[in-house]
Scaffold this motif. Structure first.
Motif, PDB file in Angstrom:
ATOM      1  N   THR A  24      87.792  47.600  47.227  1.00  0.00           N
ATOM      2  CA  THR A  24      88.005  46.571  46.195  1.00  0.00           C
ATOM      3  C   THR A  24      87.377  46.947  44.861  1.00  0.00           C
ATOM      4  O   THR A  24      87.534  46.213  43.879  1.00  0.00           O
ATOM      5  N   GLN A  25      86.658  48.077  44.833  1.00  0.00           N
ATOM      6  CA  GLN A  25      85.934  48.519  43.635  1.00  0.00           C
ATOM      7  C   GLN A  25      84.970  47.422  43.157  1.00  0.00           C
ATOM      8  O   GLN A  25      84.921  47.057  41.990  1.00  0.00           O
ATOM      9  N   GLU A  26      84.198  46.922  44.120  1.00  0.00           N
ATOM     10  CA  GLU A  26      83.218  45.872  43.833  1.00  0.00           C
ATOM     11  C   GLU A  26      81.875  46.227  44.466  1.00  0.00           C
ATOM     12  O   GLU A  26      81.812  46.973  45.450  1.00  0.00           O
ATOM     13  N   PHE A  27      80.817  45.670  43.892  1.00  0.00           N
ATOM     14  CA  PHE A  27      79.496  45.715  44.524  1.00  0.00           C
ATOM     15  C   PHE A  27      79.274  44.391  45.237  1.00  0.00           C
ATOM     16  O   PHE A  27      79.593  43.310  44.703  1.00  0.00           O
ATOM     17  N   ILE A  28      78.711  44.468  46.429  1.00  0.00           N
ATOM     18  CA  ILE A  28      78.415  43.258  47.207  1.00  0.00           C
ATOM     19  C   ILE A  28      76.896  43.090  47.213  1.00  0.00           C
ATOM     20  O   ILE A  28      76.167  43.919  47.766  1.00  0.00           O
ATOM     21  N   ILE A  29      76.421  42.019  46.584  1.00  0.00           N
ATOM     22  CA  ILE A  29      74.984  41.795  46.414  1.00  0.00           C
ATOM     23  C   ILE A  29      74.487  40.844  47.492  1.00  0.00           C
ATOM     24  O   ILE A  29      75.081  39.779  47.724  1.00  0.00           O
TER      25      ILE A  29
END
Length: 673
Positions: free
Chosen positions: A202-207
């Motif tokens: 998804t080209q995301e960072f999961i915090i």
């Protein structure tokens, strides 16, 4: 009057008779101001008798303010509105909203911009000095908005962040916070637990906040007002940890509800600065786009490739936490103004509060008492001295030369100033008696403001450890070693003829001796089998702290001498230059007095010399006392920022049922002095 009090300016302040003459003159004046002085003194007239010093207050103000003089003046003038009149008996919610409204007014004035970190950071520092006079809560919210949050976006981010946010940060359209500290990770934040795991799909960072101790803690602006947070987290890609990085993370929706996966908790009431909405933040699978990474130094490509200009994980952490350096200067600037405010209130009251004199009647201002002078004058001298030191640190920070030394300067100036602010406010409160306990006389808020500064942006004691660590490394490599005119201290402190150059030699010798002793002890104990950690943290903590303070005090004295020798405006006015010269001598003597145990046990001073130092301290307090109110006026604090009744007309203030508030009193402010 000036001939009687100040004598021949070719030899000013050298004779105790000057102080005696001033005291007699003030005594006589106080006795004849009105037929019933002690019953109903004319405060304005009494105070005016203390404003006959020959110093040029404008020259001193420009000297201390140092930079951005027009901007400072405009800020002070513009905030002369009802919004900035202090309010005390208000709820927590009201106090927070008031701090926000005041910050909005400052932002509307467009005095400075977050982009000044790239053009002229002294503008931001100057704005913090003015903010320190206004409201500790507002100033705290301002430093987080513009330095920690805004400064991080500006310096750690790139154009993709700048074009969207910088103007909104300046206008307060977008309020932000700074998510570095965790419940279990403060000074050891490099080991924080919060993670930002990259999802290639998804080209995301999961915090995520993986544990209770990983919650972001003490986050200013977060409980009520912040929309975004610069979240610091361990950047993970394919189970590889690339170290702590900063992520621009939205924490509230447009309707101000928390974003999905974000949990915000209010930390509630504190013992001071309650206009600051401190909160706790938790993140549960909060997704942010790849572009949320503040990528000036490190970046992640769409396919998950990590690149960085900084090689080691620890150095990456130091890079992303770099905004704490300017934060320390901002805190020092704000707290120094609080210190000046406390001194102005205390000296103004001491000059007008009449009590029992030699006649047995209440005709003596308490400022004529040695007890009051000895308590307050050294604090005034140290505030002005630290002001010179702070100006030097600001110059060095803005010049961006020898950055390794600038780090140390930023780390030493905050402890020296915030400790002094808290001590000054506490002493001033005591010396003003019961009046000092009233909220409207400001000492309470300055004390708590000083306490906040002591631990914000790095605990002072931990910062002093860093100072000693870095300076010890410098000196072992022959770098930045201080020098004094005439070489090292050879002994023989002649109190009748000493100069500030003599003091500098003494301070340089003390500093180098302490660092030499620290290095020697560490080497010896480590060779004996002790670990570096045990020696540094468990055995030589006192020496570590003493060496760091010696470094800071030597730096201050060195810059004082430089300014007295080179500042053309000061040198153009002989009386002003001489009074400041004697004031800075008092600072030097007081610091010797405060560290007398070391100077005696190291045999740098003899017993007789130590006794002479104490006598000189008493003498300087007496001869500088007649100049004290003029020196406080040189801080340039207008009455609408001073507001404390005991600093203005405390008799008039108590002519009505004031409830401890300023509101009905404000009409009197403009004519009070």
């Amino acid at each position: 009057y000036q001939r009687r009090v100040h004598g021949d300016l070719q030899q000013p302040l050298r004779d105790n008779k000057m102080a005696d003459s001033a005291s007699r003159r003030l005594q006589n004046t106080l006795q004849h101001l009105s037929p019933n002085t002690c019953a109903n003194p004319n405060i304005k007239n009494v105070r005016q008798e203390w404003l006959k010093s020959p110093i040029n207050t404008k020259i001193v103000q420009d000297f201390l303010d140092h930079d951005n003089l027009e901007m400072r003046a405009k800020m002070k003038n513009d905030i002369n509105t009802p919004l900035f009149v202090p309010k005390y008996d208000i709820t927590l919610r009201e106090e927070r909203e008031l701090a926000l409204k005041r910050l909005q007014a400052i932002c509307d004035g467009k005095y400075f911009s977050v982009t000044d970190f790239g053009k002229d950071p002294t503008r931001i520092f100057a704005a913090h000095e003015v903010a320190g006079y206004i409201d500790g809560s507002m100033a705290t919210k301002m430093t987080v908005q513009f330095n920690l949050f805004g400064g991080s976006v500006f310096r750690l981010g790139t154009e993709r962040h700048h074009k969207e946010l910088l103007s909104q940060i300046d206008s307060l359209q977008t309020i932000g916070c700074f998510g570095l500290t965790e419940l279990g990770y403060g000074n050891n934040a490099v080991e924080m637990e919060t993670t930002a795991i990259y999802d290639k799909a998804t080209q995301e960072f999961i915090i995520n906040t993986p544990s209770t101790v990983a919650q972001k803690y003490w986050i200013t602006n977060s409980a009520d007002h912040a929309i975004f947070c610069v979240v610091f987290a361990q950047l993970m890609i394919d189970n590889e940890n690339h170290g702590v990085h900063a992520f621009l993370t939205r924490i509230r929706n447009p309707d101000h509800t928390p974003c999905k996966g974000v949990r915000i908790e209010d930390m509630g009431h504190k013992f001071g600065c309650n206009g600051v909405d401190n909160g706790k933040l938790w993140f549960e699978n909060v997704r942010v786009p790849r572009e949320a990474l503040l990528n000036a130094a490190s970046d992640v490509s769409a396919d998950g490739k990590f690149t960085s200009k900084v090689k080691s994980r620890r150095d990456r952490f130091l890079k992303v936490a770099d905004q704490l350096l300017s934060g320390r200067v901002c805190i020092a600037a704000m707290c120094l103004s609080g210190c000046k405010l406390a001194l102005s209130v205390a000296f103004r009251y001491a000059a007008t509060r009449l009590t029992v004199g030699a006649t047995g009647k209440s005709d003596a201002a308490i400022l004529t008492y040695q007890l009051q002078q000895r308590a307050l004058l050294p604090l005034l001298a140290e505030a002005c001295a630290l002001n010179v030191g702070l100006n030097y640190v600001k110059e060095r920070y803005a010049a961006a030369t020898t950055p390794e030394e600038v780090v140390v300067l930023c780390c030493v100036i905050k402890p020296l100033i915030t400790w002094h602010t808290e001590n000054t406010a506490t002493t001033c409160r005591e010396r003003c008696g019961g009046q000092g306990y009233l909220s409207c006389n400001k000492f309470g808020q300055i004390i708590t403001f000083g306490h906040a500064g002591i631990t914000a942006e790095g605990d002072n004691r931990v910062l002093m450890q860093k100072v000693s660590k870095e300076v010890l490394a410098f000196y072992s490599k022959g770098k930045f070693i201080p020098k004094a005119p005439g070489g090292s201290w050879k002994g023989g402190f002649n109190i009748s003829s000493y100069t500030l150059d003599d003091v500098l030699r003494l301070f340089v010798t003390r500093e180098l001796s302490l660092f030499k002793e620290l290095g020697t002890r560490m080497q010896s104990k480590m060779q004996g089998g002790d670990s570096l950690f045990d020696v540094w943290m468990k055995q030589e903590s006192d020496l570590v702290q003493a060496a760091a303070r010696a470094y800071g005090e030597r730096m201050v004295i060195q810059q004082i001498i430089n300014q007295l020798n080179t500042n053309a405006q000061l040198k153009s006015h002989g009386a002003t230059h001489e009074v400041l010269h004697q004031l800075f001598k008092l600072y030097a003597i007081h610091r010797i007095e405060s560290d007398m145990t070391y100077f005696l046990t190291s045999k740098m001073l003899t017993i007789d010399e130590a006794k002479a130092v104490l006598e000189e301290s008493r003498r300087l307090c007496a001869v500088l006392s007649p100049h004290s109110l003029s020196l406080c006026n040189s801080f340039g604090i207008p009455d609408h920022l001073l507001t404390a009744p005991i600093a203005l007309d405390w008799v008039e203030y108590n002519n009505y049922d004031n409830k401890g508030e300023i509101n009905k009193y404000t009409s009197y402010l403009k004519s009070s002095n």
